[in-house]
Scaffold this motif. Sequence first.
Motif, short mmCIF file in Angstrom:
data_model
loop_
_atom_site.label_atom_id
_atom_site.label_comp_id
_atom_site.label_asym_id
_atom_site.label_seq_id
_atom_site.Cartn_x
_atom_site.Cartn_y
_atom_site.Cartn_z
N GLN A 1 0.81 -1.22 0.00
CA GLN A 1 0.00 0.00 0.00
C GLN A 1 0.85 1.28 0.00
O GLN A 1 0.29 2.38 0.06
N ALA A 2 2.17 1.15 -0.10
CA ALA A 2 3.01 2.33 -0.33
C ALA A 2 2.73 2.83 -1.74
O ALA A 2 2.44 2.06 -2.66
N ARG A 3 2.80 4.16 -1.92
CA ARG A 3 2.50 4.75 -3.21
C ARG A 3 3.76 4.84 -4.08
O ARG A 3 4.82 5.28 -3.62
N VAL A 4 3.59 4.43 -5.34
CA VAL A 4 4.64 4.54 -6.34
C VAL A 4 4.10 5.44 -7.45
O VAL A 4 3.17 5.07 -8.17
N ALA A 5 4.65 6.64 -7.58
CA ALA A 5 4.16 7.59 -8.57
C ALA A 5 4.89 7.41 -9.88
O ALA A 5 6.11 7.17 -9.91
N ILE A 6 4.15 7.51 -10.98
CA ILE A 6 4.70 7.36 -12.33
C ILE A 6 4.47 8.65 -13.10
O ILE A 6 3.33 9.10 -13.25
N LEU A 7 5.55 9.24 -13.59
CA LEU A 7 5.47 10.45 -14.41
C LEU A 7 6.11 10.13 -15.75
O LEU A 7 7.33 10.22 -15.92
N ALA A 8 5.29 9.71 -16.69
CA ALA A 8 5.82 9.25 -17.98
C ALA A 8 4.72 9.29 -19.02
O ALA A 8 3.54 9.15 -18.70
N GLN A 9 5.12 9.47 -20.26
CA GLN A 9 4.19 9.24 -21.36
C GLN A 9 4.07 7.73 -21.56
O GLN A 9 4.75 6.93 -20.90
N ASN A 10 3.19 7.35 -22.46
CA ASN A 10 3.02 5.93 -22.73
C ASN A 10 4.35 5.29 -23.11
O ASN A 10 5.07 5.79 -23.97
N CYS A 11 4.68 4.20 -22.43
CA CYS A 11 5.90 3.46 -22.73
C CYS A 11 5.75 2.05 -22.16
O CYS A 11 4.88 1.79 -21.32
N LEU A 12 6.60 1.15 -22.62
CA LEU A 12 6.53 -0.23 -22.17
C LEU A 12 6.76 -0.33 -20.66
O LEU A 12 6.13 -1.13 -19.97
N GLU A 13 7.65 0.51 -20.13
CA GLU A 13 7.97 0.48 -18.69
C GLU A 13 6.75 0.79 -17.82
O GLU A 13 6.68 0.35 -16.67
N CYS B 1 -0.79 12.62 -1.86
CA CYS B 1 -0.66 11.15 -1.83
C CYS B 1 0.66 10.66 -1.23
O CYS B 1 0.81 9.46 -0.97
N THR B 2 1.62 11.54 -1.01
CA THR B 2 2.92 11.23 -0.38
C THR B 2 3.55 9.93 -0.90
O THR B 2 3.72 8.98 -0.15
N PRO B 3 3.91 9.88 -2.18
CA PRO B 3 4.54 8.66 -2.70
C PRO B 3 5.93 8.45 -2.10
O PRO B 3 6.66 9.41 -1.81
N ALA B 4 6.30 7.19 -1.91
CA ALA B 4 7.64 6.87 -1.43
C ALA B 4 8.65 6.91 -2.55
O ALA B 4 9.84 7.18 -2.34
N VAL B 5 8.18 6.65 -3.78
CA VAL B 5 9.06 6.58 -4.95
C VAL B 5 8.42 7.33 -6.12
O VAL B 5 7.20 7.24 -6.31
N LEU B 6 9.23 8.04 -6.86
CA LEU B 6 8.80 8.63 -8.12
C LEU B 6 9.63 8.03 -9.24
O LEU B 6 10.86 8.16 -9.25
N ILE B 7 8.98 7.36 -10.17
CA ILE B 7 9.64 6.81 -11.35
C ILE B 7 9.22 7.69 -12.53
O ILE B 7 8.02 7.84 -12.79
N PHE B 8 10.19 8.27 -13.22
CA PHE B 8 9.87 9.25 -14.24
C PHE B 8 10.74 9.07 -15.48
O PHE B 8 11.86 8.56 -15.41
N GLU B 9 10.20 9.48 -16.61
CA GLU B 9 10.98 9.50 -17.84
C GLU B 9 11.95 10.68 -17.80
O GLU B 9 11.63 11.74 -17.25
N ALA B 10 13.11 10.51 -18.42
CA ALA B 10 14.15 11.55 -18.38
C ALA B 10 13.64 12.87 -18.92
O ALA B 10 14.07 13.94 -18.47
N ARG B 11 12.72 12.85 -19.87
CA ARG B 11 12.21 14.10 -20.44
C ARG B 11 11.46 14.93 -19.41
O ARG B 11 11.27 16.13 -19.59
N PHE B 12 11.02 14.30 -18.32
CA PHE B 12 10.32 15.02 -17.26
C PHE B 12 11.22 15.29 -16.06
O PHE B 12 10.74 15.54 -14.94
N ALA B 13 12.52 15.26 -16.29
CA ALA B 13 13.48 15.50 -15.21
C ALA B 13 13.28 16.88 -14.56
O ALA B 13 13.39 16.99 -13.33
N PRO B 14 13.00 17.96 -15.32
CA PRO B 14 12.78 19.25 -14.66
C PRO B 14 11.64 19.21 -13.65
O PRO B 14 11.75 19.77 -12.55
N ALA B 15 10.54 18.56 -14.01
CA ALA B 15 9.41 18.45 -13.08
C ALA B 15 9.78 17.60 -11.87
O ALA B 15 9.44 17.93 -10.73
#
Length: 523
Positions: free
Chosen positions: A56-68, A102-116
Amino acid sequence: MQSLPMVLGDVIERNARLYPNKEAIVFEGRCATYAQLAAQARRCANALRARGLEPQARVAILAQNCLEYFEIEGAAELAGFIAVTLNWRLSPHELTDIVKDCTPAVLIFEARFAPAAQHLRELDLGIERFIVIGEELDWAESYAAVLLASPDTPPTTRPQPEDAVYLIYTSGTTGRPKGVVLSHRAALSAAISLSWETGARPTDRMLVVMPLFHIGAKINQLLYSLVGATIFLHRAFSPAAVLQCIEAERITSAHFAPVMVRALLDVPDFSNCRRDTLRAIQYASAPMSVALLREAIAAFGSIFTQVYGMTECIVGTVLHAHQHLPEGTQTEVRRLASAGQPFFGHEIRVVRPDGSLCEAEEIGDILIRGPSLMTGYWNNSAATIEALRGGWMHTGDMGFFDSESFLFVADRKKDMIISGGENIYSREVEEALLTHPGVREAAVIGVPDSHWGESVRACVILRSGCAAGEDELIEHCRTRIASYKKPRAIEFVADLPRLFNGKVDKKALRALLEQLVTPGVVS
């Protein structure tokens, strides 16, 4: 004998056993079989567990559509985490509000969204780990390296059917984002219902072009994965690329917003594009005009199915392909404008303000009850209680049933604007306008738009002695909210029509706008 799947992770493992070498996802020249997808999801789950994440820990995803994207969501489905699918089109201000909530423990993001991502990191909002997909960064772990170093054994934790699996943010009537909590049971129930109602087959080749932060794209991936079909994923919608893919990859099924259907029909070389392998197109996210529907059926054939639902309840009604009869009886033709009939196992009521049932053809509030309802809104018990009163989802939509329980959605009670398949709430745009120092009052409505379905139009009263132009205010909105939410036109007025309770009378406002010819600048 193995029991029926009860959580979404069971679907991943079942497909890996039954279809290990079959293509599961095809994306930009890359392909993952069902066995490979399961292995990557397990590795991701184990990597997150090794970094201290509990169920139940939150994992946030900041990415456009991709296989990952599917691998990360798969990790949540297997190990019991909650995947927070962030809308990458939001402004930094909006993303910050969501992360705080939502206080996510992890943010997984695409490199293009590195500034955000860097912006969120600098705010120190409690995100413990940053993992980047693609180009390596010195302040974030590499997604590829993280998975490579993790085993593909089943994770040590397993969710229960009522556990949350997705947290998807959608705007509320106040304009502030609300996190919709969806359980394994709700998502799996919706996928099974859709698979049944739409006739998904293991031989299908399904095209997904809608953004994966929306429930529409995710539920379509789930329903076709449920039967072991192959998903062709596009990073974003490009009409020409979609038509090329349909022909080259022999696509059989697709999911589009109506504005996308319009764009496909408008491709100059449309008539020369082969599309005979298509047997099913699902349209959702916004109503499709009858005129467009007729044109689409003439171009693609009688293969359209409409699904009416929302993030909070996923599915509600379905208008099957065989019920789209542009040349049928008067009643059948009229039903082209309907949202169809209730899904099996789901109940829909249309009620008066006192809660009593409306008669056929009588407009009232649309309520939905069924197994695909949300658990509630994250950190917002008041909104949850209000929305799920009596066990029914109060959709905020107004509509009516005909004599055979075909639902017609007449209006949106909450003044929601749907533009290009995106939900836009007038209050949110009004709040953005009101942050400009020259704006005294603002009211926003949706107006018909032949391309987008609806577009945002604002009426503004400027402060005495202040000057502001249309372009300036639109650009100001762009800095406060996502670009697609900004007004496309602004009218400057001296006063706003109001109801007896002081609220802006938006029906009268629409009439006022019809009298105004061109936007102006008042100083």
